[in-house]
Scaffold this active site. Structure first.
Site, PDB file in Angstrom:
ATOM      1  N   SER A 170       1.025  -1.139  -0.098  1.00 53.85           N
ATOM      2  CA  SER A 170       0.029   0.025   0.090  1.00 53.85           C
ATOM      3  C   SER A 170       0.719   1.188  -0.036  1.00 53.85           C
ATOM      4  O   SER A 170       2.067   0.942  -0.016  1.00 53.85           O
ATOM      5  CB  SER A 170      -0.964   0.059   1.063  1.00 53.85           C
ATOM      6  OG  SER A 170      -1.625  -1.138   1.489  1.00 53.85           O
TER       7      SER A 170
ATOM      8  N   SER B 176      -3.559  -3.451  -3.007  1.00 52.02           N
ATOM      9  CA  SER B 176      -2.644  -2.131  -2.345  1.00 52.02           C
ATOM     10  C   SER B 176      -3.772  -1.108  -1.999  1.00 52.02           C
ATOM     11  O   SER B 176      -4.917  -0.693  -2.712  1.00 52.02           O
ATOM     12  CB  SER B 176      -1.883  -1.296  -3.722  1.00 52.02           C
ATOM     13  OG  SER B 176      -1.263  -0.345  -3.049  1.00 52.02           O
TER      14      SER B 176
ATOM     15  N   ASP C 128      -4.249   2.440  -1.477  1.00 52.99           N
ATOM     16  CA  ASP C 128      -3.583   3.722  -1.724  1.00 52.99           C
ATOM     17  C   ASP C 128      -4.434   4.889  -1.286  1.00 52.99           C
ATOM     18  O   ASP C 128      -5.495   5.187  -1.845  1.00 52.99           O
ATOM     19  CB  ASP C 128      -3.373   3.759  -3.328  1.00 52.99           C
ATOM     20  CG  ASP C 128      -2.454   2.599  -3.708  1.00 52.99           C
ATOM     21  OD1 ASP C 128      -1.495   2.358  -2.943  1.00 52.99           O
ATOM     22  OD2 ASP C 128      -2.820   2.034  -4.714  1.00 52.99           O
TER      23      ASP C 128
END
Length: 319
Positions: free
Chosen positions: A210, A248, A250
């Site tokens: 991340s 991920s 983000d």
């Protein structure tokens, strides 16, 4: 990156080239680096947070645990420092932050702690959840306006990005009427790209990657405009080679230390400042990190500085 002759963008930096160039913004960190444990806490402490500061959250991919984000979305303010840590410690960090705040405000009955995370399980025994209130309080109490340490420190102690060891990075840009600064916790996949030049690496088998991005400014923008700035921070991940993997998380959090009126037509330069400062902060998070062997003997190697020099100079991109 500037020590390697690589200059991102065209806007000038602040004196420290850091998020702490925004007046009143402080950063403190606690690092745990003891063999199987490589993790920590990074605290971003804005001035006047207790009175509420305009803020916004942008989500590139919501596969993460950003405590407090829905209230920021709803009200457009932050009312606590912003803390970063490892994934399974995020809840302990949020609880410790609340305790720290209650100690300072005996009248408080409702608080919205803002705590983000990335998954550092490749280099740290994440199930041990080693963060204690003492670690959190130490990060908050040590916060200062100095240049924050970068690389393998605080919440970035056990992170890796783009095939290399990564960590904490920061940068800033000066624009008309103010400053924009960024701090990142890098821990995502893709192919490292420096000003358009790919830097090859052996892939790291570290799922759950991340990136947390914190953007600070002293421009008189409102929460809606901060949302626009935060989205540009997410866009900047692509400039360094992020593949925006489905696992991920983000996130970008943007806040301002000053209330005011800012015309949307004047956001062009602040947009550029966010993109440049986040891109440089991401690159700094790698070039300031060192090779680390951690949990289970896993190793994340530092990006070779000579390789960056050779490849960027060869393409005419280094200054």
């Amino acid at each position: 990156m500037r020590d390697l002759g690589v200059v991102v963008g065209s806007l000038p930096t602040g004196p420290l080239n850091a998020i702490t160039d925004v007046p009143g913004v402080w950063v403190g960190q606690t690092t745990i680096a003891t063999g199987d444990l490589n993790t920590g806490v990074t605290a971003i402490v804005p001035p006047g947070y207790a009175d509420g500061l305009p803020a916004a959250v942008a989500v590139g991919n919501g596969y993460g645990k950003l405590v407090g984000s829905t209230q920021v979305d709803e009200l457009g303010v932050i009312e606590t420092p912003i803390l970063l840590t490892g994934t399974l410690s995020v809840f302990r960090v949020a609880d410790a932050l609340v305790g720290w705040l209650l100690d300072r405000d005996p009248e408080a009955t409702s608080l919205n702690p803002v705590v983000g995370e990335t998954n550092d399980r490749f280099l740290s025994d994440i199930r041990r959840r080693p963060i204690t209130p003492e670690h959190v309080h130490a990060a908050l109490d040590s916060a200062s306006s100095d240049l924050p340490a970068e690389g393998c420190v605080g919440a970035g102690t056990g992170t890796a990005a783009l095939g290399f060891k990564a960590g904490i990075g920061t940068a800033s840009r000066v624009v008309e009427h103010g400053t924009v600064g960024a701090l990142v916790q890098s821990n995502f996949s893709g192919l490292l790209t420096v000003l358009g030049t790919p830097i090859p690496a052996e892939p790291i088998d570290a799922e759950g990657n991340s990136c947390m991005i914190v953007v600070a400014t002293d421009l008189g923008v409102d929460a809606r405009q901060l949302g626009r700035l935060a989205r540009r921070a997410i866009f900047a991940l692509a400039r360094v080679g992020s593949d925006y993997a489905p696992g991920s998380g983000d996130y970008a959090i943007a806040f301002t230390t000053r209330r005011g009126v800012f015309a949307d037509r004047d956001l062009r330069e602040p947009f550029q400042a966010v993109t440049e400062s986040v891109e440089e902060a991401l690159l700094n998070s790698l070039t300031m990190a060192h090779t680390t062997t951690g949990y289970g003997g896993n190793t994340a190697h530092a990006v070779p500085h000579d390789l960056i020099r050779a490849l960027t100079t060869g393409s005419g991109r280094a200054s």
